[in-house]
Scaffold this motif. Structure first.
Motif, PDB file in Angstrom:
ATOM      1  N   THR A 164     -12.746   2.837   3.176  1.00  0.00           N
ATOM      2  CA  THR A 164     -11.727   1.792   3.270  1.00  0.00           C
ATOM      3  C   THR A 164     -10.482   2.300   3.998  1.00  0.00           C
ATOM      4  O   THR A 164      -9.937   1.629   4.880  1.00  0.00           O
ATOM      5  CB  THR A 164     -11.342   1.300   1.868  1.00  0.00           C
ATOM      6  OG1 THR A 164     -12.506   0.767   1.223  1.00  0.00           O
ATOM      7  CG2 THR A 164     -10.273   0.220   1.942  1.00  0.00           C
ATOM      8  N   SER A 165     -10.044   3.507   3.640  1.00  0.00           N
ATOM      9  CA  SER A 165      -8.864   4.078   4.289  1.00  0.00           C
ATOM     10  C   SER A 165      -9.100   4.291   5.780  1.00  0.00           C
ATOM     11  O   SER A 165      -8.216   4.012   6.608  1.00  0.00           O
ATOM     12  CB  SER A 165      -8.504   5.403   3.616  1.00  0.00           C
ATOM     13  OG  SER A 165      -7.397   6.009   4.245  1.00  0.00           O
ATOM     14  N   GLN A 167     -11.013   2.631   7.748  1.00  0.00           N
ATOM     15  CA  GLN A 167     -11.017   1.341   8.445  1.00  0.00           C
ATOM     16  C   GLN A 167      -9.595   0.846   8.697  1.00  0.00           C
ATOM     17  O   GLN A 167      -9.297   0.315   9.779  1.00  0.00           O
ATOM     18  CB  GLN A 167     -11.814   0.325   7.642  1.00  0.00           C
ATOM     19  CG  GLN A 167     -13.299   0.630   7.575  1.00  0.00           C
ATOM     20  CD  GLN A 167     -14.072  -0.352   6.717  1.00  0.00           C
ATOM     21  OE1 GLN A 167     -13.497  -1.249   6.099  1.00  0.00           O
ATOM     22  NE2 GLN A 167     -15.387  -0.201   6.663  1.00  0.00           N
ATOM     23  N   HIS A 168      -8.715   1.016   7.704  1.00  0.00           N
ATOM     24  CA  HIS A 168      -7.325   0.601   7.880  1.00  0.00           C
ATOM     25  C   HIS A 168      -6.653   1.413   8.979  1.00  0.00           C
ATOM     26  O   HIS A 168      -5.934   0.856   9.834  1.00  0.00           O
ATOM     27  CB  HIS A 168      -6.565   0.773   6.562  1.00  0.00           C
ATOM     28  CG  HIS A 168      -7.012  -0.169   5.494  1.00  0.00           C
ATOM     29  ND1 HIS A 168      -6.548  -0.092   4.199  1.00  0.00           N
ATOM     30  CD2 HIS A 168      -7.892  -1.206   5.509  1.00  0.00           C
ATOM     31  CE1 HIS A 168      -7.115  -1.039   3.479  1.00  0.00           C
ATOM     32  NE2 HIS A 168      -7.937  -1.714   4.248  1.00  0.00           N
ATOM     33  N   GLU A 169      -6.859   2.726   8.970  1.00  0.00           N
ATOM     34  CA  GLU A 169      -6.246   3.582   9.989  1.00  0.00           C
ATOM     35  C   GLU A 169      -6.810   3.263  11.369  1.00  0.00           C
ATOM     36  O   GLU A 169      -6.060   3.253  12.365  1.00  0.00           O
ATOM     37  CB  GLU A 169      -6.473   5.048   9.635  1.00  0.00           C
ATOM     38  CG  GLU A 169      -5.674   5.488   8.421  1.00  0.00           C
ATOM     39  CD  GLU A 169      -6.057   6.854   7.912  1.00  0.00           C
ATOM     40  OE1 GLU A 169      -5.177   7.550   7.362  1.00  0.00           O
ATOM     41  OE2 GLU A 169      -7.237   7.234   8.049  1.00  0.00           O
ATOM     42  N   ALA A 172      -5.146   0.118  12.681  1.00  0.00           N
ATOM     43  CA  ALA A 172      -3.764   0.363  13.109  1.00  0.00           C
ATOM     44  C   ALA A 172      -3.720   1.076  14.452  1.00  0.00           C
ATOM     45  O   ALA A 172      -2.951   0.696  15.354  1.00  0.00           O
ATOM     46  CB  ALA A 172      -3.036   1.180  12.039  1.00  0.00           C
ATOM     47  N   THR A 184       3.831   0.867   9.192  1.00  0.00           N
ATOM     48  CA  THR A 184       3.166   1.585   8.105  1.00  0.00           C
ATOM     49  C   THR A 184       3.811   1.178   6.783  1.00  0.00           C
ATOM     50  O   THR A 184       5.033   1.067   6.691  1.00  0.00           O
ATOM     51  CB  THR A 184       3.306   3.102   8.298  1.00  0.00           C
ATOM     52  OG1 THR A 184       2.713   3.473   9.543  1.00  0.00           O
ATOM     53  CG2 THR A 184       2.621   3.858   7.165  1.00  0.00           C
ATOM     54  N   ASP A 272      -0.827   2.349   3.904  1.00  0.00           N
ATOM     55  CA  ASP A 272      -1.530   1.168   4.396  1.00  0.00           C
ATOM     56  C   ASP A 272      -0.763   0.629   5.596  1.00  0.00           C
ATOM     57  O   ASP A 272       0.235   1.236   6.027  1.00  0.00           O
ATOM     58  CB  ASP A 272      -1.644   0.112   3.285  1.00  0.00           C
ATOM     59  CG  ASP A 272      -2.874  -0.770   3.466  1.00  0.00           C
ATOM     60  OD1 ASP A 272      -3.400  -0.831   4.604  1.00  0.00           O
ATOM     61  OD2 ASP A 272      -3.306  -1.413   2.495  1.00  0.00           O
ATOM     62  N   TYR A 273      -1.212  -0.488   6.126  1.00  0.00           N
ATOM     63  CA  TYR A 273      -0.609  -1.009   7.347  1.00  0.00           C
ATOM     64  C   TYR A 273      -0.411  -2.515   7.244  1.00  0.00           C
ATOM     65  O   TYR A 273      -1.228  -3.230   6.665  1.00  0.00           O
ATOM     66  CB  TYR A 273      -1.493  -0.666   8.554  1.00  0.00           C
ATOM     67  CG  TYR A 273      -1.716   0.814   8.683  1.00  0.00           C
ATOM     68  CD1 TYR A 273      -0.779   1.628   9.307  1.00  0.00           C
ATOM     69  CD2 TYR A 273      -2.837   1.410   8.126  1.00  0.00           C
ATOM     70  CE1 TYR A 273      -0.960   2.996   9.389  1.00  0.00           C
ATOM     71  CE2 TYR A 273      -3.032   2.777   8.200  1.00  0.00           C
ATOM     72  CZ  TYR A 273      -2.091   3.561   8.831  1.00  0.00           C
ATOM     73  OH  TYR A 273      -2.254   4.927   8.902  1.00  0.00           O
ATOM     74  N   LEU A 275      -0.842  -5.275   9.221  1.00  0.00           N
ATOM     75  CA  LEU A 275      -1.482  -5.745  10.453  1.00  0.00           C
ATOM     76  C   LEU A 275      -0.996  -7.144  10.810  1.00  0.00           C
ATOM     77  O   LEU A 275      -0.764  -7.974   9.924  1.00  0.00           O
ATOM     78  CB  LEU A 275      -3.003  -5.757  10.293  1.00  0.00           C
ATOM     79  CG  LEU A 275      -3.675  -4.421   9.949  1.00  0.00           C
ATOM     80  CD1 LEU A 275      -5.177  -4.615   9.825  1.00  0.00           C
ATOM     81  CD2 LEU A 275      -3.361  -3.370  10.995  1.00  0.00           C
ATOM     82  N   THR A 280     -11.574  -7.097   9.616  1.00  0.00           N
ATOM     83  CA  THR A 280     -12.535  -6.759   8.571  1.00  0.00           C
ATOM     84  C   THR A 280     -13.718  -6.043   9.187  1.00  0.00           C
ATOM     85  O   THR A 280     -14.246  -6.479  10.222  1.00  0.00           O
ATOM     86  CB  THR A 280     -13.024  -8.016   7.835  1.00  0.00           C
ATOM     87  OG1 THR A 280     -11.902  -8.742   7.341  1.00  0.00           O
ATOM     88  CG2 THR A 280     -13.938  -7.644   6.671  1.00  0.00           C
ATOM     89  N   ASP A 322      -3.126   8.314  11.217  1.00  0.00           N
ATOM     90  CA  ASP A 322      -2.105   7.373  11.672  1.00  0.00           C
ATOM     91  C   ASP A 322      -1.638   7.664  13.094  1.00  0.00           C
ATOM     92  O   ASP A 322      -1.289   6.750  13.842  1.00  0.00           O
ATOM     93  CB  ASP A 322      -0.927   7.424  10.693  1.00  0.00           C
ATOM     94  CG  ASP A 322       0.157   6.429  11.023  1.00  0.00           C
ATOM     95  OD1 ASP A 322      -0.067   5.225  10.822  1.00  0.00           O
ATOM     96  OD2 ASP A 322       1.227   6.860  11.504  1.00  0.00           O
TER      97      ASP A 322
END
Length: 394
Positions: A164-165, A167-169, A172, A184, A272-273, A275, A280, A322
């Motif tokens: 999950t982490s 995918q978020h990075e 971004a 951020t 987290d970010y 967006l 997804t 990041d």
């Protein structure tokens, strides 16, 4: 006796043939068990005993669990492709809403490693023998790959969180590469039982400021907490359920490993970010952080015009942070083998894994060294344009 047979049933090869058993006269009732057939019992020779012992030992070692883990090539998955949704319909693996996307061709494959062994899953001697023979498999003590005393549920949960982490990075980094602004944010992911912040802060809270200092990153948040005298409350502004809320959790004191004390709230933070639109990713039943680079390339491809790969099949691996730095991963040789077997022509490998490939370029696929997202993007564009002579390699 059938054609090609060399001995008669029940006769030792070195013994003379026995006389045939005379046929019973018609009308004579005689049970087979009560009739001597002239057959000789086979003695237990040393060879037979050895074979029996070997068979028993083989059966035994095939089931005894051993404290090792085997790394095997896993499947490669195209992040530009689709997967089956809940209703059976095909949905894109990377789904971007509320923003224009563009059609593309080719493939950007993230690669995986299949692991035999570890918490809850033990390997046996047969698994190890096959792995030692195979050039694409590696054997490691399980303790090198998994934390001591970890359960399979804990390992699965950690892998899920890392996926999950990543995918978020990846989202971004890709969006920033297209010129979009992606702030951020620091999020509360856990409040420890009995912590000073209990009742004031909740998992899911997005920190805006702590003690009047903007919460730009976890390190800055921790520094702001240290400015507060232990036992005193601190003003923490958060976004909760879409609304801004001001809280005043009381601080506490705890002891560092070196014996010094520090002020704390008892919360676990993550980066987290914010967006500008939802992104997804459906990675299937895969965990861990190592697909970050390929996710970022896939998101960038869908948000920009034209086919980033030029229609080629390009695989790769690597974590991403990041700043867009590509980090090394485990199982690099297995991932390259899986990519080659899936038909990839090129493989993007983290520069930090070059030492693991000291044996030279593997056959059937070309490995390209990358250190950052910008490097990987330039290399993929060069491959698409056919400019491959100067691609960096390990």
């Amino acid at each position: 006796m059938g054609r090609g047979a060399t001995v008669t049933e029940g006769v030792h090869p070195s013994a003379p043939p026995t006389d045939p058993v005379p046929r019973e006269p018609e009308g004579t009732e005689q049970t087979r068990a009560g009739r001597h057939t002239g057959r000789r019992s086979r003695p237990w020779t040393p060879l037979a005993v050895g074979i029996a012992i070997a068979f028993l030992l083989g059966a035994l070692v095939s089931v005894i669990p051993l404290p090792y883990a085997v790394l095997q090539p896993g499947p490669a998955t195209n992040v530009l492709g689709s997967t089956s949704g809940k209703d059976g319909a095909q949905v894109p693996r990377i789904d971007i809403a509320q923003a224009p996307t563009y059609p593309t061709t080719g493939a950007l494959d993230f690669t995986t490693v299949r692991v035999l062994g570890g918490p809850g899953y033990r390997v046996n001697a047969m698994d190890l023998l096959v792995a030692w023979i195979s050039p694409d498999q590696d054997v490691h003590p399980a303790e090198e790959l998994f934390p001591p005393q970890a359960t399979k549920e804990q390992v699965a949960e950690e892998n899920k969180a890392e996926m999950t982490s990543s995918q978020h990075e990846a989202a971004a980094v890709a969006l920033r590469a297209t010129g979009r602004t992606v702030p951020t944010v620091v999020k509360v992911v856990q409040v420890a039982d009995g912590a000073p912040a209990t009742g004031e802060l909740k998992p899911g809270d997005v920190l805006i400021s702590v003690g009047g200092v903007p919460a730009s990153d976890p390190a800055g948040v921790r520094a702001a907490i240290q400015r507060v005298t232990a036992g005193q409350p601190v003003e923490v502004v958060v976004t909760r359920d879409g609304a801004r809320t001001t809280t005043h959790p009381k601080t506490g004191t705890t002891t560092n490993p070196d014996g010094t004390s520090r002020t704390y709230l008892g919360i676990v933070l993550s980066t987290d970010y914010d967006l500008p639109f939802p992104v997804t990713i459906d990675a299937g039943n895969v965990g861990g952080p190592s697909a970050g680079l390929m996710f970022a390339l896939g998101i960038y491809d869908k948000l920009t015009e034209g086919a980033l790969t030029g229609g080629r099949t390009i695989a790769g691996t690597g974590t991403i942070d990041d700043a867009g730095t590509v980090g090394s991963i485990g199982g690099i040789r297995q991932k390259i083998a899986g990519a080659r077997d899936a038909g990839a022509d090129f493989f993007l490998a983290p520069a930090g894994n070059c030492a693991d490939l000291s044996g030279g370029q593997p056959a059937g696929i070309r490995v390209v060294k990358v250190s950052a997202f910008a490097d990987a993007l330039a290399d993929v564009e060069a491959i698409a344009a056919g400019r491959t002579d100067d691609l960096p390699h390990c």
